[in-house]
Design a protein around this motif. Structure first.
Motif, PDB file in Angstrom:
ATOM      1  N   GLY A 255       0.822  -1.209   0.000  1.00 54.60           N
ATOM      2  CA  GLY A 255       0.000   0.000   0.000  1.00 54.60           C
ATOM      3  C   GLY A 255       0.850   1.250   0.000  1.00 54.60           C
ATOM      4  N   ALA A 256       1.900   1.256   0.812  1.00 48.34           N
ATOM      5  CA  ALA A 256       2.824   2.394   0.843  1.00 48.34           C
ATOM      6  C   ALA A 256       3.503   2.557  -0.511  1.00 48.34           C
ATOM      7  N   TYR A 257       3.869   1.432  -1.104  1.00 43.45           N
ATOM      8  CA  TYR A 257       4.529   1.476  -2.409  1.00 43.45           C
ATOM      9  C   TYR A 257       3.589   2.032  -3.479  1.00 43.45           C
ATOM     10  N   ASP A 258       2.331   1.644  -3.419  1.00 42.44           N
ATOM     11  CA  ASP A 258       1.338   2.129  -4.377  1.00 42.44           C
ATOM     12  C   ASP A 258       1.204   3.655  -4.292  1.00 42.44           C
ATOM     13  N   HIS A 259       1.105   4.174  -3.081  1.00 39.66           N
ATOM     14  CA  HIS A 259       1.002   5.631  -2.907  1.00 39.66           C
ATOM     15  C   HIS A 259       2.300   6.326  -3.343  1.00 39.66           C
ATOM     16  N   TYR A 260       3.413   5.680  -3.091  1.00 42.25           N
ATOM     17  CA  TYR A 260       4.703   6.237  -3.494  1.00 42.25           C
ATOM     18  C   TYR A 260       4.770   6.396  -5.018  1.00 42.25           C
ATOM     19  N   LEU A 261       4.328   5.362  -5.748  1.00 42.12           N
ATOM     20  CA  LEU A 261       4.350   5.429  -7.211  1.00 42.12           C
ATOM     21  C   LEU A 261       3.438   6.538  -7.724  1.00 42.12           C
ATOM     22  N   ARG A 262       2.280   6.697  -7.086  1.00 47.90           N
ATOM     23  CA  ARG A 262       1.381   7.789  -7.473  1.00 47.90           C
ATOM     24  C   ARG A 262       2.077   9.143  -7.258  1.00 47.90           C
ATOM     25  N   GLY A 263       2.760   9.267  -6.129  1.00 48.28           N
ATOM     26  CA  GLY A 263       3.472  10.508  -5.827  1.00 48.28           C
ATOM     27  C   GLY A 263       4.555  10.812  -6.848  1.00 48.28           C
ATOM     28  N   ARG A 264       5.324   9.788  -7.236  1.00 53.07           N
ATOM     29  CA  ARG A 264       6.394   9.994  -8.205  1.00 53.07           C
ATOM     30  C   ARG A 264       5.857  10.493  -9.547  1.00 53.07           C
ATOM     31  N   ILE A 286       4.127   7.425   3.756  1.00 57.55           N
ATOM     32  CA  ILE A 286       4.877   7.475   5.011  1.00 57.55           C
ATOM     33  C   ILE A 286       4.001   7.037   6.180  1.00 57.55           C
ATOM     34  N   ALA A 287       2.706   7.405   6.139  1.00 62.02           N
ATOM     35  CA  ALA A 287       1.779   6.981   7.208  1.00 62.02           C
ATOM     36  C   ALA A 287       1.659   5.463   7.264  1.00 62.02           C
ATOM     37  N   LEU A 288       1.720   4.809   6.101  1.00 59.70           N
ATOM     38  CA  LEU A 288       1.614   3.349   6.042  1.00 59.70           C
ATOM     39  C   LEU A 288       2.933   2.672   6.399  1.00 59.70           C
ATOM     40  N   ASP A 289       4.035   3.301   6.048  1.00 58.57           N
ATOM     41  CA  ASP A 289       5.365   2.755   6.375  1.00 58.57           C
ATOM     42  C   ASP A 289       6.283   3.910   6.759  1.00 58.57           C
ATOM     43  N   PRO A 290       6.335   4.243   8.046  1.00 54.94           N
ATOM     44  CA  PRO A 290       7.133   5.391   8.510  1.00 54.94           C
ATOM     45  C   PRO A 290       8.629   5.254   8.226  1.00 54.94           C
ATOM     46  N   GLU A 291       9.088   4.034   7.893  1.00 52.52           N
ATOM     47  CA  GLU A 291      10.517   3.832   7.639  1.00 52.52           C
ATOM     48  C   GLU A 291      10.829   3.699   6.146  1.00 52.52           C
ATOM     49  N   PHE A 292       9.929   4.156   5.314  1.00 52.97           N
ATOM     50  CA  PHE A 292      10.083   4.126   3.861  1.00 52.97           C
ATOM     51  C   PHE A 292      10.930   5.333   3.444  1.00 52.97           C
ATOM     52  N   ALA A 293      12.234   5.138   3.317  1.00 59.36           N
ATOM     53  CA  ALA A 293      13.165   6.246   3.075  1.00 59.36           C
ATOM     54  C   ALA A 293      12.870   6.971   1.767  1.00 59.36           C
ATOM     55  N   SER A 294      12.566   6.226   0.718  1.00 60.26           N
ATOM     56  CA  SER A 294      12.320   6.854  -0.586  1.00 60.26           C
ATOM     57  C   SER A 294      11.085   7.748  -0.556  1.00 60.26           C
ATOM     58  N   ALA A 295      10.093   7.389   0.241  1.00 58.29           N
ATOM     59  CA  ALA A 295       8.892   8.225   0.369  1.00 58.29           C
ATOM     60  C   ALA A 295       9.228   9.533   1.085  1.00 58.29           C
ATOM     61  N   HIS A 296      10.067   9.465   2.119  1.00 60.66           N
ATOM     62  CA  HIS A 296      10.515  10.689   2.803  1.00 60.66           C
ATOM     63  C   HIS A 296      11.294  11.580   1.832  1.00 60.66           C
ATOM     64  N   ALA A 297      12.162  10.953   1.006  1.00 64.80           N
ATOM     65  CA  ALA A 297      12.922  11.729   0.013  1.00 64.80           C
ATOM     66  C   ALA A 297      11.981  12.346  -1.010  1.00 64.80           C
ATOM     67  N   GLY A 298      10.945  11.596  -1.406  1.00 64.96           N
ATOM     68  CA  GLY A 298       9.972  12.115  -2.360  1.00 64.96           C
ATOM     69  C   GLY A 298       9.221  13.315  -1.811  1.00 64.96           C
ATOM     70  N   LEU A 299       8.838  13.243  -0.521  1.00 62.98           N
ATOM     71  CA  LEU A 299       8.154  14.371   0.110  1.00 62.98           C
ATOM     72  C   LEU A 299       9.077  15.581   0.183  1.00 62.98           C
ATOM     73  N   ALA A 300      10.342  15.346   0.521  1.00 60.63           N
ATOM     74  CA  ALA A 300      11.313  16.441   0.569  1.00 60.63           C
ATOM     75  C   ALA A 300      11.482  17.091  -0.799  1.00 60.63           C
ATOM     76  N   ASP A 301      11.606  16.266  -1.831  1.00 66.20           N
ATOM     77  CA  ASP A 301      11.772  16.804  -3.190  1.00 66.20           C
ATOM     78  C   ASP A 301      10.555  17.605  -3.621  1.00 66.20           C
TER      79      ASP A 301
END
Length: 541
Positions: A255-264, A286-301
């Motif tokens: 689920g976290a990965y799915d949202h990450y791909l949408r974000g990208r 990040i809410a689904l996986d707080p330790e998802f580093a790439s999602a944190h980087a995506g939010l920062a970008d």
């Protein structure tokens, strides 16, 4: 069968000498072969028409011979013109030389092990998995791009061919790669079917193909297997670190990965609405996986892009800083995390620390484009002209199809007085930009950066046409207005430059350091209107 074909091909075809290879590469770049084929076909048609019509018209017998002689005499003339001139979206121009004069451009000779990964086709019943298809392709690009012995076309270039009905050989030649990976995704519930095929550009034959029928949670394994199959098919040797990079899984939560791909997907599109949606998707990941580093980087970008291209806001600057640091804490060996951290520090004007982060990203992944490009921008904002030129040039080599780095460097080189170097960078950058406009005619950035460069080369009429084209694409885009203002500043048309700059100001997110160090604004920087404009945007400083 492919192996047999390869063996026969290698046995029958002699190895070309480096000089001969460069010569034929230059002929291909200048489209001499295409013109030759077109000319022969046209000549054949004209000869057939002559034979069918001259006799009924009772013309002398020698007129048929005359047509053939004229066509034969015209052939070398057509070849010379094909070599010397090129047709671009803005008319016919002299063919630009490569980046290094006397040799072909890095973008014109296909590396032996090179690949473009096209966005996968959505075959799902509801046709609502476009983001997932693009995301899979992007993840494979990122995995392959970390391999030293493999040249991978950038996401931007490869994805420009989405939904384009072209032969794979044509696409491969346009992207300057020796192989193309295409595929499709069918997602129904928790079932996933992925097909992938690797095609050799030179002959259009399949090198490898496979179908994967798995559960959705196996998507990470599928991506790893595809990347590994590509590496095996292209016979690329991997180091231990490169092997681990391919196999590394960023999150276990689908689920976290799915949202990450949408974000990208929406981060790449930029624009206020797209970036707002990207921020929302990364936050949910990040809410689904707080330790998802790439999602944190995506939010920062995402927050950094908002500050760079839309509006500088302390809340976004703070979020970019916190999220990039969190990504780095979770994955200290992730080059993208260091690049995100550098970008967050850059928008906060912490230049020395930004440079340190960019160097770390480059050390971890020397083929990652962003740290080179933004290191150059950091140097510009500090007035470090020579360093900025150096980093822009390195960025242009890491991504041989990128036009921005060379065109931005051109203005800086003009400032140093090195005319030959400026012309070399300008010609190659312009050539790359024209290729981009052929693929994406609505790329305003390619138009306005080319316009500014042409002014530096003294080609005022062509420059003004491209400037008008950029403004026609998006008349209210602040960056188009800013860069066309730079053009008029170089031309010495102060009032026009300031008028455009005032229109650009409300939407400008560039910081004060950029405005004060951009060499294209040198001619108007001492004008009272410019001083008032600067104070109105940034306050007294």
């Amino acid at each position: 069968m492919n192996a047999i074909h390869e063996h026969i091909h290698k046995s029958v075809m002699p190895e070309s000498t480096p000089v001969l290879s460069r010569y034929f590469a230059e002929l291909r770049r200048r489209k001499v072969f295409q013109v030759a084929i077109g000319y022969v076909l046209l000549a054949w048609v004209l000869i057939q028409i002559a034979e069918a019509t001259f006799r009924p018209l009772q013309l002398p017998e020698w007129t048929n011979t005359l047509v053939v002689v004229i066509l034969l005499m015209g052939f070398p003339i057509a070849m010379v013109l094909a070599w010397a001139l090129e047709v671009t979206p803005d008319g016919i121009h002299r063919t630009a030389p490569g980046l290094d004069q006397g040799s072909t451009s890095p973008a014109d000779s296909q590396p032996e092990s090179s690949i473009a990964v096209l966005p996968f086709v959505d075959m799902s019943p509801e046709k609502d998995q476009d983001y997932f298809c693009e995301g899979m392709a992007e993840e494979i690009i990122n995995a392959l791009a970390s391999i030293k012995g493999l040249h991978v076309a950038s996401r931007t270039s490869a994805f420009a061919f989405k939904d384009v009905s072209e032969d794979m050989r044509t696409i491969g030649q346009a992207l300057n790669v020796s192989s193309v990976l295409e595929g499709s995704v069918r997602k129904a519930g928790d079932q996933l079917r992925v097909t992938a095929q690797l095609i050799k550009v030179s002959d259009g034959y399949h090198i490898w193909s496979q179908r994967f029928d798995r559960r959705l949670e196996d998507v990470f394994a599928i991506q790893d297997e595809i990347a590994q199959c590509v590496v095996d098919a292209l016979e690329v040797r991997l180091s231990t670190g490169e092997q681990l990079a391919i196999e590394k899984q960023s999150t276990a939560d689908i689920g976290a990965y799915d949202h990450y791909l949408r974000g990208r997907k929406f981060l790449h599109r930029l624009g206020a609405n797209n970036l707002a949606f990207a921020r929302q998707m990364f936050s949910q990941a990040i809410a689904l996986d707080p330790e998802f580093a790439s999602a944190h980087a995506g939010l920062a970008d995402t927050c950094s892009m908002i500050c760079l291209y839309l509006k500088r806001d302390e809340k976004d600057i703070r979020q970019a800083s916190e999220s990039s640091q969190r990504a780095l804490d979770l994955a200290p060996d992730l080059a993208e995390a260091h690049a995100s951290r550098g970008l967050a520090l850059m928008i906060n004007s912490k230049y020395a620390r930004a440079e340190k982060s960019f160097r770390a990203a480059i050390r971890l992944n020397p083929k990652l484009f962003e740290p080179y490009y933004y290191y150059a921008r950091v140097s510009v904002q500090q007035g470090k002209t020579e360093e900025a030129i150096c980093w822009y040039e390195k960025a242009s080599k890491v991504r041989p199809e990128d036009y921005q780095s060379l065109l931005l460097a051109t203005a800086l080189i003009r400032k140093t007085g090195d005319k030959k170097k400026m012309e070399r960078f300008a010609n190659e950058g312009y050539k790359r930009a024209m290729r981009q406009l052929e693929v994406n005619p609505d790329d305003a950035r390619a138009a306005y950066l080319s316009a500014v460069t042409l002014v530096n080369l003294g080609k005022q009429d062509e420059a003004l046409r491209l400037a008008d084209r950029a403004l026609a694409i998006d008349p209210n885009d602040s960056f188009s207005l800013y860069n066309v203002s730079c053009l008029y500043s170089i031309l010495g048309e102060t009032e026009k430059a300031l008028d455009l700059l005032e229109r650009a100001a409300p939407g400008q997110a560039l910081n004060r350091d950029w405005w004060e160090n951009d060499p294209d604004l040198d001619n108007i920087r001492d004008h009272p209107r410019f001083a008032r404009l600067l104070e109105g945007i940034f306050g007294s400083g």
